[in-house]
Structure formats: structure tokens, C-alpha cells
Design a protein around this motif. Sequence first.
Motif, PDB file in Angstrom:
ATOM      1  N   ARG B 120       0.806  -1.213   0.000  1.00 26.52           N
ATOM      2  CA  ARG B 120       0.000   0.000   0.000  1.00 26.52           C
ATOM      3  C   ARG B 120       0.848   1.276   0.000  1.00 26.52           C
ATOM      4  O   ARG B 120       0.341   2.344   0.297  1.00 26.52           O
ATOM      5  CB  ARG B 120      -0.922   0.023   1.229  1.00 26.52           C
ATOM      6  N   ALA B 121       2.124   1.169  -0.279  1.00 21.25           N
ATOM      7  CA  ALA B 121       2.975   2.352  -0.230  1.00 21.25           C
ATOM      8  C   ALA B 121       2.643   3.285  -1.392  1.00 21.25           C
ATOM      9  O   ALA B 121       2.563   2.860  -2.537  1.00 21.25           O
ATOM     10  CB  ALA B 121       4.438   1.942  -0.272  1.00 21.25           C
ATOM     11  N   ASP B 122       2.420   4.549  -1.088  1.00 21.12           N
ATOM     12  CA  ASP B 122       2.067   5.515  -2.129  1.00 21.12           C
ATOM     13  C   ASP B 122       3.308   6.085  -2.790  1.00 21.12           C
ATOM     14  O   ASP B 122       4.403   6.050  -2.245  1.00 21.12           O
ATOM     15  CB  ASP B 122       1.232   6.652  -1.533  1.00 21.12           C
ATOM     16  N   SER B 123       3.056   6.657  -3.947  1.00 21.00           N
ATOM     17  CA  SER B 123       4.160   7.192  -4.739  1.00 21.00           C
ATOM     18  C   SER B 123       4.667   8.511  -4.176  1.00 21.00           C
ATOM     19  O   SER B 123       3.910   9.304  -3.621  1.00 21.00           O
ATOM     20  CB  SER B 123       3.684   7.415  -6.170  1.00 21.00           C
ATOM     21  N   THR B 124       5.961   8.706  -4.300  1.00 20.40           N
ATOM     22  CA  THR B 124       6.485  10.051  -4.138  1.00 20.40           C
ATOM     23  C   THR B 124       6.978  10.459  -5.516  1.00 20.40           C
ATOM     24  O   THR B 124       7.581   9.663  -6.211  1.00 20.40           O
ATOM     25  CB  THR B 124       7.661  10.085  -3.157  1.00 20.40           C
ATOM     26  N   ASP B 125       6.703  11.660  -5.917  1.00 20.85           N
ATOM     27  CA  ASP B 125       7.047  12.055  -7.281  1.00 20.85           C
ATOM     28  C   ASP B 125       8.531  12.295  -7.415  1.00 20.85           C
ATOM     29  O   ASP B 125       9.170  12.822  -6.518  1.00 20.85           O
ATOM     30  CB  ASP B 125       6.295  13.339  -7.663  1.00 20.85           C
ATOM     31  N   ARG B 126       9.010  11.912  -8.555  1.00 22.11           N
ATOM     32  CA  ARG B 126      10.400  12.183  -8.862  1.00 22.11           C
ATOM     33  C   ARG B 126      10.409  13.131 -10.038  1.00 22.11           C
ATOM     34  O   ARG B 126       9.906  12.841 -11.097  1.00 22.11           O
ATOM     35  CB  ARG B 126      11.133  10.889  -9.232  1.00 22.11           C
ATOM     36  N   ILE B 127      10.955  14.285  -9.842  1.00 22.75           N
ATOM     37  CA  ILE B 127      10.929  15.282 -10.909  1.00 22.75           C
ATOM     38  C   ILE B 127      12.290  15.386 -11.583  1.00 22.75           C
ATOM     39  O   ILE B 127      12.396  15.609 -12.771  1.00 22.75           O
ATOM     40  CB  ILE B 127      10.482  16.653 -10.368  1.00 22.75           C
ATOM     41  N   ASP B 128      13.342  15.138 -10.817  1.00 17.74           N
ATOM     42  CA  ASP B 128      14.663  15.343 -11.404  1.00 17.74           C
ATOM     43  C   ASP B 128      15.035  14.274 -12.415  1.00 17.74           C
ATOM     44  O   ASP B 128      16.130  14.259 -12.939  1.00 17.74           O
ATOM     45  CB  ASP B 128      15.737  15.442 -10.318  1.00 17.74           C
ATOM     46  N   VAL B 129      14.109  13.356 -12.703  1.00 18.23           N
ATOM     47  CA  VAL B 129      14.387  12.416 -13.780  1.00 18.23           C
ATOM     48  C   VAL B 129      14.125  13.102 -15.126  1.00 18.23           C
ATOM     49  O   VAL B 129      14.494  12.601 -16.174  1.00 18.23           O
ATOM     50  CB  VAL B 129      13.560  11.135 -13.609  1.00 18.23           C
ATOM     51  N   GLU B 130      13.463  14.267 -15.069  1.00 19.29           N
ATOM     52  CA  GLU B 130      13.220  15.023 -16.298  1.00 19.29           C
ATOM     53  C   GLU B 130      14.492  15.211 -17.112  1.00 19.29           C
ATOM     54  O   GLU B 130      14.478  15.164 -18.331  1.00 19.29           O
ATOM     55  CB  GLU B 130      12.634  16.414 -15.960  1.00 19.29           C
ATOM     56  N   HIS B 131      15.605  15.424 -16.407  1.00 20.39           N
ATOM     57  CA  HIS B 131      16.824  15.683 -17.169  1.00 20.39           C
ATOM     58  C   HIS B 131      17.316  14.428 -17.871  1.00 20.39           C
ATOM     59  O   HIS B 131      18.027  14.495 -18.858  1.00 20.39           O
ATOM     60  CB  HIS B 131      17.910  16.308 -16.283  1.00 20.39           C
ATOM     61  N   ILE B 132      16.878  13.288 -17.375  1.00 13.83           N
ATOM     62  CA  ILE B 132      17.193  12.052 -18.104  1.00 13.83           C
ATOM     63  C   ILE B 132      16.416  12.031 -19.414  1.00 13.83           C
ATOM     64  O   ILE B 132      16.949  11.728 -20.478  1.00 13.83           O
ATOM     65  CB  ILE B 132      16.855  10.818 -17.243  1.00 13.83           C
ATOM     66  N   LEU B 133      15.132  12.432 -19.329  1.00 18.12           N
ATOM     67  CA  LEU B 133      14.309  12.492 -20.539  1.00 18.12           C
ATOM     68  C   LEU B 133      14.925  13.425 -21.578  1.00 18.12           C
ATOM     69  O   LEU B 133      14.876  13.162 -22.768  1.00 18.12           O
ATOM     70  CB  LEU B 133      12.895  12.975 -20.200  1.00 18.12           C
ATOM     71  N   SER B 134      15.516  14.504 -21.080  1.00 19.93           N
ATOM     72  CA  SER B 134      16.052  15.493 -22.013  1.00 19.93           C
ATOM     73  C   SER B 134      17.237  14.931 -22.789  1.00 19.93           C
ATOM     74  O   SER B 134      17.636  15.481 -23.807  1.00 19.93           O
ATOM     75  CB  SER B 134      16.465  16.756 -21.264  1.00 19.93           C
ATOM     76  N   ARG B 135      17.783  13.828 -22.306  1.00 20.13           N
ATOM     77  CA  ARG B 135      18.909  13.232 -23.035  1.00 20.13           C
ATOM     78  C   ARG B 135      18.451  12.395 -24.220  1.00 20.13           C
ATOM     79  O   ARG B 135      19.259  11.977 -25.041  1.00 20.13           O
ATOM     80  CB  ARG B 135      19.762  12.369 -22.076  1.00 20.13           C
ATOM     81  N   LEU B 136      17.148  12.115 -24.284  1.00 15.63           N
ATOM     82  CA  LEU B 136      16.627  11.380 -25.443  1.00 15.63           C
ATOM     83  C   LEU B 136      16.575  12.300 -26.647  1.00 15.63           C
ATOM     84  O   LEU B 136      16.291  13.484 -26.518  1.00 15.63           O
ATOM     85  CB  LEU B 136      15.210  10.875 -25.162  1.00 15.63           C
ATOM     86  N   GLY B 137      16.846  11.759 -27.825  1.00 15.25           N
ATOM     87  CA  GLY B 137      16.718  12.553 -29.039  1.00 15.25           C
ATOM     88  C   GLY B 137      15.285  12.530 -29.535  1.00 15.25           C
ATOM     89  O   GLY B 137      14.457  11.798 -29.015  1.00 15.25           O
ATOM     90  N   ASP B 138      14.997  13.338 -30.541  1.00 17.14           N
ATOM     91  CA  ASP B 138      13.672  13.284 -31.155  1.00 17.14           C
ATOM     92  C   ASP B 138      13.667  12.238 -32.249  1.00 17.14           C
ATOM     93  O   ASP B 138      14.702  12.008 -32.860  1.00 17.14           O
ATOM     94  CB  ASP B 138      13.323  14.672 -31.733  1.00 17.14           C
ATOM     95  N   PRO B 139      12.579  11.533 -32.526  1.00 18.75           N
ATOM     96  CA  PRO B 139      11.248  11.772 -31.959  1.00 18.75           C
ATOM     97  C   PRO B 139      11.008  11.056 -30.636  1.00 18.75           C
ATOM     98  O   PRO B 139       9.925  11.164 -30.091  1.00 18.75           O
ATOM     99  CB  PRO B 139      10.336  11.187 -33.038  1.00 18.75           C
TER     100      PRO B 139
END
Lengths: 211, 188
Positions: B120-139
Motif C-alpha cells: 500500500r505504499a504511495d508514490s512520491t514524485d520524482r521530478i529530477d528524472v526530467e533531465h534524463i528524458l532530455s537526453r533522449l533525441g527526437d522523436p
Amino acid sequence: MKTDDLIALLAQDAPLTARLGDRLRLGVLAALLLAGLLFGAAIGVRPDLGAAMASDRFLFKFVVTIALTVSAGILVFRIGRPGVPLRVPAWWLLSPLVLAVAAALAELLAVPSDAWGARMIGENASHCLTMIPLLSIVPLACLLHALRYGAPERPGLAGAVAGLFASGIAATLYASSCTDDSPLFILLWYPMAIALVTVAGWLAGRRLLQW
Amino acid sequence: MGLMTNVEREEEWDRWMRAAIAGDNRAYHRFLTALTPHLRTIARRRCSQLGLPPSEAEDVVQEVLLAIHLKRSSWDPARPLRPWISAIVRNKLVDILRRRGRHIDVPLEDVVAVLESEGRADSTDRIDVEHILSRLGDPQRTIVHSISIEGTSVRETAARLKMTEVAVRVSLHRALKSLATFYRSENA
């Protein structure tokens, strides 16, 4: 990224296009075919194959190499699957060694001691040490490729098992071309060639099978 | 909770995973959503044991989820799912914590026990993973953003980006593989 977002992402990638079992079956098939073709084209069976078939020593080589291939093959199909026990099938890997040692002991009893050295050293030792590893390269590559769809707990170990299987195929093919049939020769040189391939598989596995 | 519920849930997970592998997105979503609280319990317990901040636990959960996803080809549908999951989670956990410089022995039984318990453990948000996403290229980045943040399906994403569905699927799969690699190199 929130975990829920990641789950949404993963859910959209649900369908599975390649299963480990299918990949392994394909890999084994390709390994057998390609190694067989290479062997037929570059080395070929010994010219006196017909006569050799009547020799117990010649035939026993295949008992040993096929025992290696089958016992390693069983492990190859398990080692990429988390949660599937390995210990019991791993013991079967000893079967080719036990068979070879038993045959070598029988040979020592059957042959006068002044002939032991010549039988052990044989005439094709360097051929054996190069051909088995060379014939193993393609099968090893096929198996490592297939195992990338697995999740082995110890990638190096999985690579080593793939190396044992590949060298089992290679040794079986090579045995049909080599004219040294004494179990003493088999026990001395084959394990060296197989060990080379196994170490190569271990090193490759550590790099390629990480997950 | 009694034995029956546990067995029933195990069968339900097996069913969901089989449907997922055959291409049922919703079954897969249900399965991952059901599994995640258990992963979170396991991850938090280990992180607190090692003195790592609880926020690390959510990273661990995400990395384990990615591993389960990318390695689901190694599950044999003829076998029960639970032992497979337990082994994957245990191995990945040891691997992740080792990369964070913590050597730890995670008994398989502990993982099994938590998977069998009520998570039943609830999520804690992780926001600093955004910079990992930014390493992906388009599309890839656009596709990942569209599906994960905006919640669109592959079909909608394909229509919006004027790509074929197959191309979006391939791109998404590559992106997930890249994410797993980024995670690994982040804490190498």
C-alpha cells in the motif's frame, strides 16, 4: 518522471515481439547449421570415416562431445530465466569429464605403458587446439545473441555456459575429422580447446549479457 | 489476508502478464500498477536500511520496472510469474544498490514475502528524472512525453506526429532501452 507516467509508457509498449525460448531455438539451429557448413567447406570428415566407424575409440569421442553439448545445451535454455533453478542440471556438466576420465583409465589398462605418451600427444594437437576454438566462434555468437533476450543472474557464467555449448558443437564436428582417437588424447587436448572457448564466452558474456 | 487471496492474486498477475505479452495494453497497465506498491515497499525498506534517502527508493522502483519490462522476454509463460518477478527484483536491487556503492545481501525470501503481502505504499514524485528524458533525441523524447505525461495512446501519438504506429512502437521501445541505460550510467 512520475512512476505512474512510466507505467503508462511501459503499458503502451506491451506486446512482446521476441521470446527467449524462440530466440534460443533459432540460435541453436543457426549455430548447428553454420558450424556444420563451415566444417564441411573448410575441414571435412576424415577420409577413412567408413573404417573409423568400426572403431570403439572413434565412436566414443562422440559420446563425450555429445554429452558436453547436451548437458551445456540444457543449461543454456535455463540460465537466462530468473527463478529457474540451475544447480541440478549443472551437475550434468561433469558427465563428459567423467566419461573421458573413465575411458582414459580403460585405455591405460588396454595399452602397454610405452605407448601411452605417443597416444596422449597424438599427431593433431595443434590442429585440435585451433580448429575447435575457430569452429566455436559462430555458434558462440549465435547463442550470445539469443541470450541477450534473457536475464541471467551472472552474465559471465551465462557466457561461459554458451561457450561450453558452442565448443561441444565444435568438438563434435572436429572429432569426425581428427585421426587421434585415443581417450588419452581426448582428455589432454579437448579440454584445453574447450577451456579457451569457455573463457572467451565468459568474457563476452560479462560485456554483452549485462542488464 | 488468507491463502486463497494470495493464490488468486498470483493467478491474476499471470493472466495479466500473458495478456500483456500478447499486446493487451490495459492488462499490462493493471499488472504494473498492482505490482508497483510492492516494489516500493521493498525498495524503501532497503534504502532506509542503507541510510539512503527515501526519494532514492522511487528511482529504484522505476529502474526495477524498466528491467521487468525489458526482460519480460525471459519469462516462460508455462511457469508461474511470481518466482520470475522475485528473482528479477532481487537481482536488480542488488545490482542497483551496488552501483550506489552499497553492498547488500537481499534474501530472495524477503522479496517473495513482500510480493505476497498487501502493498500500500504511495508514490512520491520524482521530478529530477526530467533531465534524463532530455537526453533522449527526437522523436523519442516527443513520443515519451506525449504518452507518459499527456497520456495519449500509440495510435494517437502516431497520428499527431504523422508517423506510422509501427515506427512509434519501435521508437518507444528504443527510448525505454535508452532510459534503462541512462539509469545505469547515472549511478555507475
